[in-house]
Design a protein around this motif. Structure first.
Motif, PDB file in Angstrom:
ATOM      1  N   GLU A 112      62.653 -65.940  68.888  1.00 24.44           N
ATOM      2  CA  GLU A 112      61.536 -65.006  68.921  1.00 24.44           C
ATOM      3  C   GLU A 112      60.900 -64.970  70.310  1.00 24.44           C
ATOM      4  N   ASP A 113      60.571 -63.764  70.783  1.00 27.20           N
ATOM      5  CA  ASP A 113      59.920 -63.608  72.080  1.00 27.20           C
ATOM      6  C   ASP A 113      58.575 -64.327  72.095  1.00 27.20           C
ATOM      7  N   ASP A 114      58.255 -64.939  73.218  1.00 26.13           N
ATOM      8  CA  ASP A 114      56.991 -65.663  73.444  1.00 26.13           C
ATOM      9  C   ASP A 114      56.777 -66.815  72.470  1.00 26.13           C
ATOM     10  N   SER A 115      57.854 -67.421  71.971  1.00 21.46           N
ATOM     11  CA  SER A 115      57.687 -68.535  71.036  1.00 21.46           C
ATOM     12  C   SER A 115      58.171 -69.860  71.618  1.00 21.46           C
TER      13      SER A 115
ATOM     14  N   ASP B 160      58.215 -73.189  73.516  1.00 23.35           N
ATOM     15  CA  ASP B 160      57.195 -74.144  73.960  1.00 23.35           C
ATOM     16  C   ASP B 160      57.878 -75.434  74.401  1.00 23.35           C
TER      17      ASP B 160
ATOM     18  N   PHE C 141      60.389 -73.668  69.211  1.00 25.08           N
ATOM     19  CA  PHE C 141      60.545 -72.215  69.270  1.00 25.08           C
ATOM     20  C   PHE C 141      60.673 -71.697  67.851  1.00 25.08           C
TER      21      PHE C 141
ATOM     22  N   ARG D 104      67.836 -68.485  75.614  1.00 25.22           N
ATOM     23  CA  ARG D 104      66.634 -67.804  76.131  1.00 25.22           C
ATOM     24  C   ARG D 104      66.015 -66.992  74.992  1.00 25.22           C
ATOM     25  N   GLU D 105      64.802 -66.533  75.207  1.00 20.46           N
ATOM     26  CA  GLU D 105      64.127 -65.734  74.189  1.00 20.46           C
ATOM     27  C   GLU D 105      64.871 -64.411  74.008  1.00 20.46           C
TER      28      GLU D 105
END
Length: 157
Positions: free
Chosen positions: A60-63, A65, A74, A96-97
């Motif tokens: 998932e995008d922006d997940s 950590d 993530f 990668r995301e």
């Protein structure tokens, strides 16, 4: 018994033996095959804590950590549901995301997937830079494919 009847009997017996062999092979392979499950499948089935499974989907995008030290967190999604994942180890280079992955592990009691293996998937148009350059030099490469492969090669490096 005529020769024709003996021949038909032998062919029938060979067919039965062959069918039994194929059945035994398929039965033996069925226990070792592991399919991955999407986040929607996992939520729908309510997987028990500790049960080993494979989780497949997109990161998932922006997940992502990486602030937890050696533990990376993530979320994996299939655009309908998302499952939080915790992984301790080195991520693959293609990770990668937005990228497709398959993670092997188990669900803990809090609904977090604890992964012990993460595999990043790439699309079927991926080609190593060396192969792309050789095809280009030999003149065996189409122009529209050339632009796509050049972009892919630059993303890998």
């Amino acid at each position: 018994m005529t020769r024709k009847q003996k021949r038909l009997g032998l062919i029938g017996l060979a067919g039965i033996v062959l069918g039994a062999a194929v059945g035994l092979v398929l039965y033996g392979l069925s226990s070792s095959v592991t399919y991955f499950q999407s986040p929607t499948d996992i939520v729908a089935q309510q997987i028990e804590a500790g049960q080993r499974i494979r989780l497949g989907g997109l990161v998932e995008d922006d997940s992502l950590d990486k602030s937890g030290g050696s533990v990376i967190k993530f979320r994996v999604t299939d655009q309908a549901e998302a499952i939080p994942v915790s992984y301790k180890g080195i991520l693959p280079d293609l990770f990668r995301e937005g990228q497709g992955i398959i993670a092997e592990g188990y669900m803990d009691g809090n609904g977090v997937f604890i992964a012990d293996t993460v595999l990043a998937k790439h699309d079927e148009s991926y080609m190593p830079k060396e192969v792309y350059e050789t095809l280009k030099e030999d003149g065996h490469w189409m122009e529209e494919e050339q632009a796509a492969a050049a972009e892919q090669s630059s993303n890998v490096n």
